[in-house]
Design an enzyme around this catalytic site. Structure first.
Site, mmCIF file in Angstrom:
data_model
loop_
_atom_site.group_PDB
_atom_site.id
_atom_site.type_symbol
_atom_site.label_atom_id
_atom_site.label_comp_id
_atom_site.label_asym_id
_atom_site.label_seq_id
_atom_site.Cartn_x
_atom_site.Cartn_y
_atom_site.Cartn_z
ATOM 1 N N PRO A 2 0.584 -5.645 6.630
ATOM 2 C CA PRO A 2 0.049 -6.253 7.859
ATOM 3 C C PRO A 2 1.061 -6.173 8.993
ATOM 4 O O PRO A 2 2.233 -6.531 8.826
ATOM 5 C CB PRO A 2 -0.207 -7.703 7.444
ATOM 6 C CG PRO A 2 -0.382 -7.642 5.957
ATOM 7 C CD PRO A 2 0.551 -6.567 5.488
ATOM 8 N N GLU A 3 0.622 -5.667 10.134
ATOM 9 C CA GLU A 3 1.498 -5.533 11.283
ATOM 10 C C GLU A 3 1.091 -6.558 12.336
ATOM 11 O O GLU A 3 0.252 -7.422 12.078
ATOM 12 C CB GLU A 3 1.440 -4.092 11.795
ATOM 13 C CG GLU A 3 1.886 -3.097 10.720
ATOM 14 C CD GLU A 3 1.836 -1.646 11.150
ATOM 15 O OE1 GLU A 3 1.539 -1.371 12.337
ATOM 16 O OE2 GLU A 3 2.084 -0.768 10.308
ATOM 17 N N HIS A 89 -2.740 -13.875 -8.289
ATOM 18 C CA HIS A 89 -2.053 -13.400 -7.086
ATOM 19 C C HIS A 89 -2.127 -14.399 -5.933
ATOM 20 O O HIS A 89 -1.790 -14.065 -4.799
ATOM 21 C CB HIS A 89 -2.634 -12.055 -6.643
ATOM 22 C CG HIS A 89 -2.528 -10.984 -7.683
ATOM 23 N ND1 HIS A 89 -1.343 -10.660 -8.307
ATOM 24 C CD2 HIS A 89 -3.476 -10.174 -8.220
ATOM 25 C CE1 HIS A 89 -1.551 -9.691 -9.180
ATOM 26 N NE2 HIS A 89 -2.834 -9.382 -9.149
ATOM 27 N N ARG A 107 1.724 -8.187 -4.348
ATOM 28 C CA ARG A 107 3.065 -7.627 -4.542
ATOM 29 C C ARG A 107 4.177 -8.657 -4.375
ATOM 30 O O ARG A 107 5.341 -8.357 -4.596
ATOM 31 C CB ARG A 107 3.276 -6.448 -3.580
ATOM 32 C CG ARG A 107 2.304 -5.306 -3.836
ATOM 33 C CD ARG A 107 2.540 -4.132 -2.914
ATOM 34 N NE ARG A 107 3.832 -3.507 -3.139
ATOM 35 C CZ ARG A 107 4.276 -2.447 -2.454
ATOM 36 N NH1 ARG A 107 3.522 -1.922 -1.499
ATOM 37 N NH2 ARG A 107 5.455 -1.942 -2.700
#
Length: 271
Positions: A2-3, A89, A107
């Site tokens: 995500p930017e 997660h 992750r």
């Protein structure tokens, strides 16, 4: 990853709904990149006053202290009154009287960090080295050019570093460089004033457009309401290796820079 547009889209999707909410509990799952920094129960009873963004960080202002949230490489936030039980997660649940704010991160490069205030060491460590916001009035063309002249690294790497201008991640750096006609491997200190002004304008234009269409959902990005972005459908070079350039028809090329994928048109971006 995500930017800036994805983080800002996320912020807009839940900021109004969580403002004024009182924290009733905090659940932690598997350890993330950085620890929360306080005992979870110490946050119970605090009120979320608002949500800001700095670069790729979300700042949840509390009546006492703040929470800094980073989505990492694969994270996303959800905020809803009726979320299902946490899965493997789902690593942080901030439970409030208006719903649950959940960090989902397969992750585990994301984080939720508490700081007593924005000048506290925990906050300064994460925010202190960030450059100016690209969509703010502080992002000024002449200052941008002057800063580029101090760097001998490639312009793509300088943009990704975030020390001059913050939040121009891999997708949007590739797109802005294409729009400005600058090859990603060009040394930053060799970009003249006119080309720096074109790049400055391109950065703002690309990011503003990405915000309009909800960011990019290349893999599993969704906002805090589960909505996807659509900027990936409009890219000129990013992810288009081997395809014809949308402007000149030349085959788009792919190279690696600092372990990141870079896409460019060898004709439209000659130097």
């Amino acid at each position: 990853m995500p930017e800036l547009p994805e983080v800002e889209v996320t912020r807009r999707s839940f900021a109004d709904r969580i403002a004024g909410a009182r924290i009733t509990g905090v659940r932690l799952g598997k350890p993330l990149r950085w620890p929360l920094g306080v005992q979870p129960q110490s946050l119970v009873g605090r009120t979320v006053q608002g949500v800001r963004r700095r670069g790729k960080y979300l700042l949840l202002d509390l009546d006492h202290g703040l929470l800094l949230v980073h989505l990492g490489m694969s994270g996303s936030l959800r905020f809803a009154a009726g979320l299902p039980p946490a899965g493997p997660h789902d690593h942080v649940d901030v439970q409030t009287d208006r719903g649950v704010l959940r960090l989902h991160d397969p992750r585990r490069f994301g984080a939720v960090v508490h700081a007593a205030h924005e000048a506290a060491p925990e906050a300064r460590k994460l925010l202190g080295g960030l450059g100016v916001e690209p969509l703010s009035a502080d992002f000024e063309p002449a200052a941008f050019h002057a800063a580029l002249r101090r760097h001998r690294s490639s312009i793509k790497q300088v943009l990704l570093a975030g020390g001059i201008v913050v939040g121009v991640g891999n997708i949007y750096a590739s797109e802005a460089l294409f729009m400005a006609g600058i090859r990603p491997t060009t040394r930053a200190d060799r970009i003249g004033r006119v080309r720096a002004e074109r790049l400055h304008a391109a950065i703002r234009q690309v990011l503003a457009r990405a915000l309009e269409v909800g960011g990019s959902s290349l893999k599993d990005f969704v906002d805090a309401q589960g909505g996807s972005g659509y900027f990936q459908l409009e890219t000129r070079v990013y992810g288009r290796e081997g395809q014809p350039c949308r402007v000149c028809g030349t085959v788009v090329r792919h190279i690696r820079q600092g372990q990141r994928s870079t896409f460019f048109c060898p004709v439209c971006q000659r130097r």
